[in-house]
Write a protein that holds these residues in place. Structure first.
Motif, short mmCIF file in Angstrom:
data_model
loop_
_atom_site.label_atom_id
_atom_site.label_comp_id
_atom_site.label_asym_id
_atom_site.label_seq_id
_atom_site.Cartn_x
_atom_site.Cartn_y
_atom_site.Cartn_z
N VAL A 101 41.31 -26.74 -24.26
CA VAL A 101 40.86 -28.10 -24.58
C VAL A 101 41.92 -29.08 -24.08
O VAL A 101 43.12 -28.88 -24.31
N ILE A 113 37.26 -27.65 -21.96
CA ILE A 113 36.62 -28.89 -22.42
C ILE A 113 37.59 -30.05 -22.23
O ILE A 113 38.75 -29.99 -22.68
N ASP A 135 33.90 -34.07 -20.51
CA ASP A 135 32.83 -33.62 -21.40
C ASP A 135 32.64 -34.53 -22.60
O ASP A 135 31.55 -34.61 -23.16
N VAL A 141 30.03 -30.66 -28.51
CA VAL A 141 30.14 -30.34 -27.08
C VAL A 141 30.18 -28.82 -26.90
O VAL A 141 29.51 -28.26 -26.02
N HIS A 166 26.94 -27.67 -24.98
CA HIS A 166 27.33 -27.68 -23.55
C HIS A 166 26.84 -28.94 -22.86
O HIS A 166 26.57 -28.95 -21.68
#
Ligand code: 5AD
Ligand code: SF4
Length: 471
Positions: free
Chosen positions: A73, A107, A132, A150, A154
């Motif tokens: 992330v 992400i 994202d 998210v 997706h």
């Protein structure tokens, strides 16, 4: 309509922590510790916000990395104060194409002041498909919910609607500045200086209740923090929106009463709200550092008026004198904008002369940057970038000269400093700060980090002091 104070109840924050728990469960099932990267641009407020994002991520089971190729992330916490910072962010976000290609499940989130501006959120939506998740400062407390959405869908998610902001308590905070801690006491700004985007993206001024601040301050002291900086866009208007009869000076006194050996600093102060009561309180409270960041922005009355700063040069100088009359050793620093629309040679000369009069210990100087949607963006701006650069260079030179001269005055003196980290250099391996916040390099054992020591200043330059630990 007047701003209606909003407080997010603890149950709602608990819901976010429950989501952290769910993600933690998934991460534990997956085995290896996942990693997160949080990259922060801009001011101390943003750094404090990033500590909250890291707090949530830590509750989700993430470890931290500075390497985007290792991160599962990535959160980029952005600044909108000047165009330069926005350009840097966009460049760096674009470059994340590479890490995402290498790690397709990565992400990427972009948050903070830049994306609270509609046109910037749109730009990311249209031109940066690698991103994202986008969330503004008012949505930060709901980061776990957005991240999970998210992860589950997706799909890209955009959460940066206009908002005046709320006060939220109970978010986890992951601090990593050693013995130094940020402590937010209020959020937002009501001043609408004509050049500044902050009031549009961070919402209205709202203060935390004093008991919440005191609770956090006590926890920090108990955890061994020695240098606590109270944060707000304009700390001098602390408490004005509260029902309790409390102002910023009262708050300092209450924190000063917490037992323990620690320092209280604060930033930023708007000169219009800096009171004699504040200076008197600073002088009387032995834990309050003799340090005042008092942004003047310009020395010209004409420009100050156009900036909507609501004080004059004379009033500002009077305030600085008054502060120094209470604390002769006060370290005074400032922010200055060069090249505000229509700033003439004469206006700039007023800024130089004010700086010579005040003799700041340090100055943070910026070339004016046009911010879409602010009143200054529509003011005539006939001067060239080269003119502005020339003024900027002259101001920097003056600032360096004065800082250098002030630093020279420390040589031969012995003072108390807090050792706060390592420099990575051999000769002067430790860094420390004076009570007034000046940087002192020292030689000593790293076990001294976190301790107050007496230091004799042996040399200096424009940026720092060099000392040896007094026997
Ligand atoms: N252009 C240049 N500098 C700015 N600042 C705020 N807005 C702008 C702008 N549009 C500076 C001010 C403020 C500091 C945090 O950033 O000096 O005090
Ligand atoms: Fe911007 Fe002025 Fe508020 Fe500071 S006081 S954040 S410069 S509007």
């Amino acid at each position: 309509m007047a701003y209606q104070r909003k407080e997010i109840d603890i149950a709602q924050v608990q819901r976010q922590k429950d989501i952290c728990g769910e993600i933690l469960g998934r991460n534990q099932q997956a085995g290896a510790t996942p990693l997160a990267m949080v990259d922060t641009y801009g001011c101390q407020q943003n750094e404090a916000d990033s500590e909250k994002i890291r707090g949530y991520l830590a509750e989700m089971g993430y470890g931290f990395t500075d390497n985007e190729f290792e991160a599962d992330v990535i959160v980029i916490n952005t600044c909108a104060v000047r165009e330069h910072a926005e350009m840097r962010v966009l460049g760096n976000v674009g470059a994340l194409n590479h890490s995402k290609k290498a790690r397709p499940s990565q992400i990427i989130a972009v948050c903070g002041c830049m994306v609270q501006q509609e046109h910037m959120a749109q730009k990311i939506k249209m031109s940066y498909p690698v991103v994202d998740l986008v969330f503004g400062p008012h949505e930060l407390w709901r980061f776990p919910e957005h991240l999970k959405a998210v992860m589950d869908s997706h799909k890209r998610r955009f959460a940066a609607a206009a908002d005046e902001g709320a006060v939220i308590e109970g978010m986890p905070i992951h601090r990593d500045r050693g013995v130094k801690a940020w402590l937010s006491i209020m959020y937002g700004c009501n001043n609408f200086c004509s050049y500044c985007i902050v009031p549009y993206v961070r919402g209205r001024e709202r203060s935390r209740h004093p008991e919440e601040i005191l609770k956090e301050a006590r926890e920090l002291v108990a955890a061994g923090y020695k240098d606590i900086t109270l944060l707000g866009q304009n700390v001098n208007s602390y408490g004005k929106d509260l029902e309790e009869d409390v102002d910023f000076a009262d708050l300092i006194r209450m924190i000063n009463d917490i037992p323990g050996d620690f320092l209280i600093r604060f930033m930023t102060s708007h000169p219009k709200d800096a009171t004699e009561k504040l200076f008197k309180t600073m002088a009387e409270c032995e834990k309050c550092a003799h340090q005042l960041h008092l942004p003047v922005q310009s020395g010209s009355d004409r420009i100050l008026k156009l900036m909507n700063r609501v004080y004059t040069r004379e009033k500002y100088i009077e305030k600085a004198r008054l502060a120094r009359s209470y604390m002769p050793d006060l370290v005074v620093t400032t922010d200055i904008i060069v090249g505000f629309p229509g700033e003439t040679e004469a206006d700039f000369a007023d800024t130089l002369s004010l700086c010579e009069e005040i003799r700041y210990d340090a100055m943070f100087t910026f070339i004016y940057s046009k911010r879409q949607g602010t009143p200054a963006a529509t003011m005539p701006d006939p001067y060239t970038r080269a003119d502005k650069q020339r003024h900027f260079d002259a101001l920097m030179e003056l600032s360096n000269t004065i800082s250098g001269e002030k630093h020279k005055e420390y040589e031969g003196k012995t003072l108390r400093v807090l050792i706060d980290g390592e420099t990575g250099k051999d000769e002067y391996n430790l860094s420390s700060r004076t009570n007034g916040g000046r940087l002192v390099h020292l030689k000593g054992d790293r076990s001294l980090i976190g301790q107050f020591v007496e230091v004799e200043i042996v040399s200096s330059n424009n940026w720092a002091l060099y000392g040896r630990i007094a026997p």
